[in-house]
Scaffold this motif. Sequence first.
Motif, PDB file in Angstrom:
ATOM      1  N   ALA A 102      40.024 -13.316   7.988  1.00  0.00           N
ATOM      2  CA  ALA A 102      39.309 -12.114   8.405  1.00  0.00           C
ATOM      3  C   ALA A 102      38.004 -12.501   9.083  1.00  0.00           C
ATOM      4  N   THR A 103      37.398 -11.515   9.744  1.00  0.00           N
ATOM      5  CA  THR A 103      36.122 -11.711  10.426  1.00  0.00           C
ATOM      6  C   THR A 103      35.246 -10.495  10.156  1.00  0.00           C
ATOM      7  N   VAL A 104      34.006 -10.761   9.752  1.00  0.00           N
ATOM      8  CA  VAL A 104      33.049  -9.693   9.453  1.00  0.00           C
ATOM      9  C   VAL A 104      31.886  -9.811  10.429  1.00  0.00           C
ATOM     10  N   THR A 105      31.553  -8.707  11.087  1.00  0.00           N
ATOM     11  CA  THR A 105      30.413  -8.654  11.996  1.00  0.00           C
ATOM     12  C   THR A 105      29.294  -7.878  11.290  1.00  0.00           C
ATOM     13  N   TYR A 106      28.122  -8.506  11.224  1.00  0.00           N
ATOM     14  CA  TYR A 106      26.989  -7.880  10.528  1.00  0.00           C
ATOM     15  C   TYR A 106      25.719  -8.148  11.315  1.00  0.00           C
ATOM     16  N   ARG A 107      24.655  -7.439  10.913  1.00  0.00           N
ATOM     17  CA  ARG A 107      23.321  -7.659  11.479  1.00  0.00           C
ATOM     18  C   ARG A 107      22.280  -7.221  10.448  1.00  0.00           C
ATOM     19  N   VAL A 108      21.069  -7.712  10.616  1.00  0.00           N
ATOM     20  CA  VAL A 108      19.938  -7.325   9.739  1.00  0.00           C
ATOM     21  C   VAL A 108      19.353  -6.035  10.295  1.00  0.00           C
ATOM     22  N   ALA A 109      19.647  -4.934   9.611  1.00  0.00           N
ATOM     23  CA  ALA A 109      19.187  -3.629  10.084  1.00  0.00           C
ATOM     24  C   ALA A 109      17.732  -3.356   9.694  1.00  0.00           C
ATOM     25  N   ASP A 110      17.288  -3.866   8.535  1.00  0.00           N
ATOM     26  CA  ASP A 110      15.897  -3.658   8.076  1.00  0.00           C
ATOM     27  C   ASP A 110      15.269  -5.022   7.884  1.00  0.00           C
ATOM     28  N   PRO A 111      14.693  -5.624   8.949  1.00  0.00           N
ATOM     29  CA  PRO A 111      14.160  -6.988   8.817  1.00  0.00           C
ATOM     30  C   PRO A 111      12.972  -7.075   7.863  1.00  0.00           C
ATOM     31  N   ALA A 112      12.194  -6.030   7.733  1.00  0.00           N
ATOM     32  CA  ALA A 112      11.064  -6.070   6.796  1.00  0.00           C
ATOM     33  C   ALA A 112      11.560  -6.201   5.363  1.00  0.00           C
ATOM     34  N   ARG A 113      12.602  -5.407   5.002  1.00  0.00           N
ATOM     35  CA  ARG A 113      13.152  -5.514   3.643  1.00  0.00           C
ATOM     36  C   ARG A 113      13.817  -6.862   3.452  1.00  0.00           C
ATOM     37  N   LEU A 170      31.944 -10.087  -1.370  1.00  0.00           N
ATOM     38  CA  LEU A 170      32.199  -8.654  -1.341  1.00  0.00           C
ATOM     39  C   LEU A 170      33.489  -8.318  -0.582  1.00  0.00           C
ATOM     40  N   ALA A 171      33.840  -9.144   0.440  1.00  0.00           N
ATOM     41  CA  ALA A 171      35.046  -8.870   1.207  1.00  0.00           C
ATOM     42  C   ALA A 171      36.303  -9.327   0.474  1.00  0.00           C
ATOM     43  N   GLN A 172      36.207 -10.389  -0.305  1.00  0.00           N
ATOM     44  CA  GLN A 172      37.382 -10.919  -0.980  1.00  0.00           C
ATOM     45  C   GLN A 172      37.860 -10.012  -2.112  1.00  0.00           C
ATOM     46  N   GLN A 173      36.917  -9.431  -2.842  1.00  0.00           N
ATOM     47  CA  GLN A 173      37.308  -8.699  -4.054  1.00  0.00           C
ATOM     48  C   GLN A 173      38.260  -7.527  -3.776  1.00  0.00           C
ATOM     49  N   PRO A 174      37.976  -6.617  -2.859  1.00  0.00           N
ATOM     50  CA  PRO A 174      38.941  -5.535  -2.624  1.00  0.00           C
ATOM     51  C   PRO A 174      40.258  -6.022  -2.039  1.00  0.00           C
ATOM     52  N   VAL A 211      38.392  -3.650   2.854  1.00  0.00           N
ATOM     53  CA  VAL A 211      37.245  -4.551   3.052  1.00  0.00           C
ATOM     54  C   VAL A 211      36.095  -3.804   3.721  1.00  0.00           C
ATOM     55  N   SER A 212      36.400  -2.997   4.747  1.00  0.00           N
ATOM     56  CA  SER A 212      35.346  -2.246   5.442  1.00  0.00           C
ATOM     57  C   SER A 212      34.667  -1.262   4.495  1.00  0.00           C
ATOM     58  N   GLY A 213      35.476  -0.582   3.649  1.00  0.00           N
ATOM     59  CA  GLY A 213      34.874   0.366   2.707  1.00  0.00           C
ATOM     60  C   GLY A 213      34.003  -0.318   1.674  1.00  0.00           C
ATOM     61  N   ALA A 214      34.452  -1.462   1.173  1.00  0.00           N
ATOM     62  CA  ALA A 214      33.666  -2.169   0.164  1.00  0.00           C
ATOM     63  C   ALA A 214      32.354  -2.691   0.740  1.00  0.00           C
ATOM     64  N   GLY A 264      18.831  -5.134   3.382  1.00  0.00           N
ATOM     65  CA  GLY A 264      18.613  -4.690   4.760  1.00  0.00           C
ATOM     66  C   GLY A 264      19.689  -5.140   5.710  1.00  0.00           C
ATOM     67  N   VAL A 265      20.869  -5.476   5.177  1.00  0.00           N
ATOM     68  CA  VAL A 265      21.987  -5.953   6.001  1.00  0.00           C
ATOM     69  C   VAL A 265      22.974  -4.810   6.194  1.00  0.00           C
ATOM     70  N   ALA A 266      23.438  -4.637   7.421  1.00  0.00           N
ATOM     71  CA  ALA A 266      24.420  -3.603   7.746  1.00  0.00           C
ATOM     72  C   ALA A 266      25.655  -4.269   8.330  1.00  0.00           C
ATOM     73  N   VAL A 267      26.838  -3.855   7.842  1.00  0.00           N
ATOM     74  CA  VAL A 267      28.104  -4.387   8.339  1.00  0.00           C
ATOM     75  C   VAL A 267      28.548  -3.543   9.538  1.00  0.00           C
ATOM     76  N   VAL A 268      28.728  -4.196  10.656  1.00  0.00           N
ATOM     77  CA  VAL A 268      29.140  -3.494  11.868  1.00  0.00           C
ATOM     78  C   VAL A 268      30.646  -3.241  11.854  1.00  0.00           C
ATOM     79  N   SER A 269      31.429  -4.242  11.553  1.00  0.00           N
ATOM     80  CA  SER A 269      32.885  -4.094  11.517  1.00  0.00           C
ATOM     81  C   SER A 269      33.484  -5.206  10.683  1.00  0.00           C
ATOM     82  N   ALA A 270      34.719  -4.954  10.231  1.00  0.00           N
ATOM     83  CA  ALA A 270      35.480  -5.950   9.477  1.00  0.00           C
ATOM     84  C   ALA A 270      36.896  -5.965  10.034  1.00  0.00           C
ATOM     85  N   ARG A 271      37.409  -7.154  10.339  1.00  0.00           N
ATOM     86  CA  ARG A 271      38.732  -7.295  10.931  1.00  0.00           C
ATOM     87  C   ARG A 271      39.544  -8.300  10.128  1.00  0.00           C
ATOM     88  N   VAL A 272      40.805  -7.966   9.886  1.00  0.00           N
ATOM     89  CA  VAL A 272      41.736  -8.878   9.226  1.00  0.00           C
ATOM     90  C   VAL A 272      42.613  -9.478  10.322  1.00  0.00           C
TER      91      VAL A 272
END
Length: 364
Positions: free
Chosen positions: A75-86, A117-121, A145-148, A159-167
């Motif tokens: 799988a591939t998870v795309t993420y970014r830091v949405a709240d850099p201060a936090r 977090l992605a492996q468990q569901p 995986v996307s819901g989890a 402050g991390v936000a998941v943009v997308s998750a692909r299997v």
Amino acid sequence: MADVTRRLFLRHLRGTPTNWVRLHVAGKLRREGTGQSFWYRPLNAVLSEVPVDDRELPLLFHARTGDFADITVQATVTYRVADPARAAGRLDFSVDPRTGTARSRPLDQVATLLAELAQQPALDLLARVPLAEALTTVAPVREAVSGALGDDPRLTDLGVAVVSARVVAIRPEPELERALQTPTREAVQVQADRATYARRAQAVEQERGIAENELQNKIELARREQQLVEQHGANTRRRAELDADAELAAAQGKAEREKVANAAAAERARVLAAAEAEKERVLAGGAAEKERLLAAARADGVRAVGHAEAEAEAAKLAAYADLPPEVLRALTVREIAGQLPQIGQLTVTPDVVTDLLARLAPGR
């Protein structure tokens, strides 16, 4: 990473649009944000740099299905830091104020958390289904995986936000995968064999059709060749008949011309013969008259010559009548000598002279 340059005891930082930078001086916040550019003293400055661009995290983990088969999930998870201060307050994003290099690797912690977090569901979902179904549950695993990842509070606190998750793929062990592929492969091979046999049968049928077409073409060609031969024979016969008619007409014309020519030649020959006969008759009449005149003239000449000779002979005899016998003998000898052949050598014997004198003697 920000670009840090040195000027004596000062440093100059030039950030990028995708890096969030915070500056603390003596425990007080002086600057923060993206695309910062400023001078600072490294002795009392504290810098934090948080990347805010989208990042790809590839995941590869093992799971077990409900029938105890091991499978691998990619799988591939795309993420970014949405709240850099936090994120800067929860993780160590500090950098060395002298060189600008990071002092730790906080993104590795984020990657580890995302992987767990992605492996468990995915593991929970795959453990409830058999292998055959697990290999086709790509969409349910992706949704789980996307819901989890989207609802987990720990990512929100960081402050991390998941943009997308692909299997990307769910695959069993290599040996098990080959075993599972065997029925499909055999079925595909059967279909391929059927297609091959059908293609061969179709090819045989097409070849039979082609052979029949070739045979029909040969029959048609033979029939046309027969027609051509018959037509050629008819043309030859017709040509021979026309040639014979032409030759007959030519012969008749020639015969007619020869007949006319022969008649003309006969007429011309008759006319020439009549003319020649008339000419011969005229010539014959002239020749007869001429011969008659010549004969008369010749007779007259002969009579004149005879008469002259007779007169001459009479005159000669008259002249000889008065001559003595000795003279006559002498003339006779001269006459005889003139008629004798030329004598080259003469031998006179007494017998010859005696006999000659005896013959010349008078009274003998």
